[in-house]
Design an enzyme around this catalytic site. Structure first.
Site: not given
Ligand code: IPM
Ligand code: MN
Length: 354
Positions: A141, A188, A221, A245, A249
């Site tokens: 970000y 990751k 993932d 983020d 959600d």
């Protein structure tokens, strides 16, 4: 005690839901003889309209002087023009940066009265209680980004420093200690160099400072999958800005309604910022039907994390629970029934606090 709240109602349903949170905080103050003051400041689309800036300097000054900031929501179709100089969301990113709000706490705990609202099978969701700790002022970000001169390529960069990883992992590990003592770090690291640094630093902090906390790492993932396959297996989950983020959600669907989830963004030092996870819902704005419970629960988090008023925070959470137990439902959780108004729901919570 005395405390200063700054309210940033923002856009869409933001003003309606923050008004109910203010009502609840006022009731808490009266009952427990605290002196709370409230100041409203513009932020988001409304601030673009008025000042040409989604985060005017005077709003930042007021927030810095506050003990806690309560935010409604920002954004809406009116400000969606892709050619515009700025967007309401830029104000949100800027205030996180300005106040140094690096730790975003997003608790996901399906309410037992609403378990049927979940798109997942109740037996799968029942008992889920996860605290997401999302790093909020770093990562992709805020890393270097740009567009080439010919406009045919663009880049955004995920950057984390040792210090940034250490401080967020410590926040998460402390939280795990006060809960079930289980921390999951999500990255990751099989692909990204930045994740390999994250993993190395996190492991060191955990080994040296929190040997009592059960610690595991999961790739992002796989985490997306585990979250809906076995959500009950997680306690505290720590991750970077963008993974957090996306995963929050996804997790917000476990309880079935976005209208119930609060969030706290904390810095050190300085005030915390508390907001519902949901957005500005322009389609229902101004109709008095929005669910104020997420913002009310966010103000309970403010009582807990910024003011240290644990008993008061618990009383607000219990009042919300009791209102739901008594069958009060705004339209988003009414399963097709009419539902009570935003104001009626706020009143119901206040009545149960008193
Ligand atoms: C959130 C939101 C923001 C984010 C947007 C509106 C900038 O999605 O708080 O999760 O991406 O952080
Ligand atoms: Mn988001």
């Amino acid at each position: 005690m005395q405390a200063r709240f700054v309210l940033l109602p923002g856009d869409g349903i933001g003003p309606e839901v923050t008004a109910e949170a203010r009502k609840v905080l006022t009731a808490v103050a009266t009952l427990h003889r605290h002196e709370f003051s409230f100041e409203e400041k513009p932020m988001g689309g409304i601030a673009i309209d008025e000042f040409g800036d989604p985060l005017p300097a005077s709003t930042v000054v007021a927030c810095r002087a506050a003990d806690a900031v309560i935010l409604g929501a920002v954004g809406g179709p009116k400000w969606d023009d892709p050619t515009a100089k700025t967007r309401p969301e830029a104000g949100l990113l800027a205030i996180r940066q300005e106040l140094g709000l690096f730790a975003n706490l997003r608790p996901v705990k399906p309410n037992r009265h609403l378990i049927e609202a979940s798109p997942l099978r109740p037996e799968l969701v029942e008992g889920t209680d996860i605290l997401f700790v999302r790093e909020l002022t770093g990562g992709i970000y805020f890393g270097p980004s740009g567009v080439s001169d010919d406009g045919r390529s663009a880049f955004s960069t995920m950057v984390y420093s040792v210090g940034e990883v250490e401080r967020i992992v410590r926040i998460a590990a402390e939280a795990a200690r006060s809960r079930k003592g289980h921390l999951t770090s999500v990255d990751k690291a099989n692909v990204l160099e930045v994740s390999r640094l994250w993993r190395r630093v996190a492991a060191k902090v955990m080994e040296e400072e929190y040997p009592d906390v059960h610690y595991e790492v999961v790739l992002v993932d796989a985490m997306a999958m585990h979250l809906i396959a076995r959500p009950r297996d997680f306690d505290v989950v720590v991750t970077g800005n963008m993974f957090g983020d996306i995963l929050t959600d996804e997790a917000s669907m476990l309880p079935g309604s976005l209208g119930l989830l609060p969030s706290a963004s904390l810095g050190d030092p300085g005030p915390g910022l508390y907001e519902p996870i949901h957005g500005s819902a322009p389609d229902i704005a101004g109709r008095g039907i929005a669910n104020p419970l997420a913002t009310i629960l966010a103000s309970a988090m403010a009582l807990r994390h910024s003011l240290g008023l644990e008993a008061e925070a618990l009383s607000v959470e219990a009042a919300v629970d009791s209102a739901l137990n008594d069958g009060l439902r705004t339209v988003d959780i009414a399963a097709g029934a009419k539902g009570v108004s935003t104001v009626a729901m706020g009143d119901a919570v206040v009545a149960r606090i008193n």
